[in-house]
Enzyme design. Structure first.
Site, PDB file in Angstrom:
ATOM      1  N   GLY A   1       0.701  -1.268   0.169  1.00 15.68           N
ATOM      2  CA  GLY A   1       0.001  -0.064  -0.041  1.00 15.68           C
ATOM      3  C   GLY A   1       0.797   1.216  -0.014  1.00 15.68           C
ATOM      4  O   GLY A   1       0.391   2.344   0.001  1.00 15.68           O
ATOM      5  N   HIS A   5     -12.321  29.810  10.910  1.00 14.64           N
ATOM      6  CA  HIS A   5     -13.440  30.085  11.599  1.00 14.64           C
ATOM      7  C   HIS A   5     -12.873  30.958  12.777  1.00 14.64           C
ATOM      8  O   HIS A   5     -12.709  32.028  13.017  1.00 14.64           O
ATOM      9  CB  HIS A   5     -14.302  29.014  11.917  1.00 14.64           C
ATOM     10  CG  HIS A   5     -15.627  29.282  12.903  1.00 14.64           C
ATOM     11  ND1 HIS A   5     -16.250  30.480  12.709  1.00 14.64           N
ATOM     12  CD2 HIS A   5     -15.862  28.643  13.844  1.00 14.64           C
ATOM     13  CE1 HIS A   5     -17.227  30.213  13.550  1.00 14.64           C
ATOM     14  NE2 HIS A   5     -17.024  29.276  14.382  1.00 14.64           N
ATOM     15  N   LYS A  19     -27.018  26.663  13.648  1.00 13.51           N
ATOM     16  CA  LYS A  19     -27.090  25.434  13.365  1.00 13.51           C
ATOM     17  C   LYS A  19     -26.475  25.102  14.826  1.00 13.51           C
ATOM     18  O   LYS A  19     -25.616  25.548  15.409  1.00 13.51           O
ATOM     19  CB  LYS A  19     -26.094  24.972  12.353  1.00 13.51           C
ATOM     20  CG  LYS A  19     -25.813  23.666  12.433  1.00 13.51           C
ATOM     21  CD  LYS A  19     -24.888  23.117  11.011  1.00 13.51           C
ATOM     22  CE  LYS A  19     -23.408  23.316  11.273  1.00 13.51           C
ATOM     23  NZ  LYS A  19     -22.935  22.927   9.929  1.00 13.51           N
TER      24      LYS A  19
HETATM   25  C1  R5P Z   1     -19.101  23.805   8.937  1.00 11.21           C
HETATM   26  O1  R5P Z   1     -19.157  24.982   9.612  1.00 11.21           O
HETATM   27  C2  R5P Z   1     -19.158  23.974   7.449  1.00 11.21           C
HETATM   28  O2  R5P Z   1     -19.300  25.480   6.901  1.00 11.21           O
HETATM   29  C3  R5P Z   1     -20.077  22.971   6.596  1.00 11.21           C
HETATM   30  O3  R5P Z   1     -21.443  23.433   7.079  1.00 11.21           O
HETATM   31  C4  R5P Z   1     -20.015  21.629   7.380  1.00 11.21           C
HETATM   32  O4  R5P Z   1     -18.521  21.372   7.336  1.00 11.21           O
HETATM   33  C5  R5P Z   1     -20.595  20.750   6.418  1.00 11.21           C
HETATM   34  O5  R5P Z   1     -20.569  19.467   6.825  1.00 11.21           O
HETATM   35  P1  R5P Z   1     -21.702  18.382   6.827  1.00 11.21           P
HETATM   36  O6  R5P Z   1     -21.729  18.164   5.344  1.00 11.21           O
HETATM   37  O7  R5P Z   1     -20.959  17.037   7.513  1.00 11.21           O
HETATM   38  O8  R5P Z   1     -22.895  18.626   7.562  1.00 11.21           O
END
Ligand code: R5P
Length: 294
Positions: A38, A129, A191
């Site tokens: 590998g 971020h 979120k």
């Molecule tokens: C995180 O804050 C990013 O901006 C994306 O929203 C995130 O990485 C998306 O991840 P997933 O598709 O696993 O929810």
């Protein structure tokens, strides 16, 4: 450019060829074989001594790809390359930008150290971020560009009456800028993430999406859960035409199939990670940036 050679890594040959065409430069694909156990067996099929090597690779499946590009970079230097640049439109391992749980690895900082062999690194929309700049992470010259303008152009050309949604606060920098380019505003949602495959998203605004093309814009679609939960929410608010757009289509766990099952009208991404959804070509923008440092 006669003293430059663009080398397409195993997963970015198409992008590499396109960048070479824009730069009017020589091109070759890196030869990547495996030994029976590998391990990688990497070879340059053309001479690189005395040249600036522009190594282009898509770093999805990062554990393999990082080894590939680091081995390729050291090999180029060993063969007498003047300089080695890395063009990696998708820069992995940036989301783990702090120790979320005791004892965890902070991967973004370690990646920065591992890539010090490169003389210049070019990437696209890195996930910044809590850490605001790549300069603090990488010990080498590094630049990032954004695909926002290209995403906005795609929306303008292809979608009627678009409404832009950023699924979470971190998507603000993409959704808001894209909306501005198309003279619209973005709805940024909140979120709550429970783990890497479980999120909850709520649209609090009193909105009706019945007559709009609802365009969800984010930097990354990884497991797809962020987009999936947002699609479900948008539907509750009357959305009939939903499009998911991102810069980096990682699409782990068959995320694309799951999104299609929810009835989205389209999934569009750049060619930072090659996929059937790579409708937005980054090669021209990347080449323009490279010209400034060559
Ligand atoms: C995180 O804050 C990013 O901006 C994306 O929203 C995130 O990485 C998306 O991840 P997933 O598709 O696993 O929810």
């Amino acid at each position: 450019m006669s003293d430059t050679i663009v080398i397409g890594g195993y997963a970015a040959q198409d992008l590499g060829r396109k960048i070479a065409r824009h730069l009017r430069s020589e091109y070759a694909s890196l030869v990547v074989d495996h030994f029976p156990d590998g391990e990688f067996r990497i070879r340059y099929p053309k001479k690189v001594d005395g040249k600036t090597v522009i190594l282009v690779e898509s770093l999805r499946n990062p554990n393999d790809k990082i080894v590939e590009v680091i081995f390729a970079a050291y090999t180029a230097k060993d063969l007498g390359a003047k300089k080695v640049f890395l063009v990696a439109p998708y820069m992995p391992y940036l989301r783990q930008d702090k120790r979320f749980h005791p004892g965890e690895c902070v991967s973004n900082a370690i990646l920065g150290k591992m890539f010090h062999v490169f003389d210049f690194i070019l990437t696209v929309d890195p996930h910044l971020h809590r850490v605001k700049s790549l300069r603090g992470l990488f010990r080498t010259r590094v630049k990032h560009i954004s695909a926002n303008r290209l995403i906005a152009d795609y929306i303008k050309k292809n979608l009627e009456n678009p409404v832009i949604i950023g699924p979470d606060e971190e998507s603000y920098q993409w959704a808001k800028t894209v909306a501005k380019y198309i003279n619209s505003h973005a709805i940024i949602l909140k979120k709550k993430r429970y783990n890497s495959r479980s999120v909850r998203i709520k649209i609090k605004e009193d909105v009706d999406f019945k007559n709009s093309s609802v365009v969800l814009v984010d930097d990354i679609i990884s497991s797809g859960h962020t987009m999936m939960e947002t699609v479900k929410e948008a539907k509750k608010h009357g959305a009939k035409k939903i499009y998911c757009m991102c810069v980096h289509a990682i699409l782990a766990d068959n995320a694309d199939k799951k999104l299609k099952k929810l009835g989205i009208k389209g999934l569009v991404a750049t060619n930072s990670v090659p996929s059937p959804y790579s409708r937005i070509d980054l090669s021209g923008t990347l080449a323009e940036e490279l010209k400034k440092v060559l």
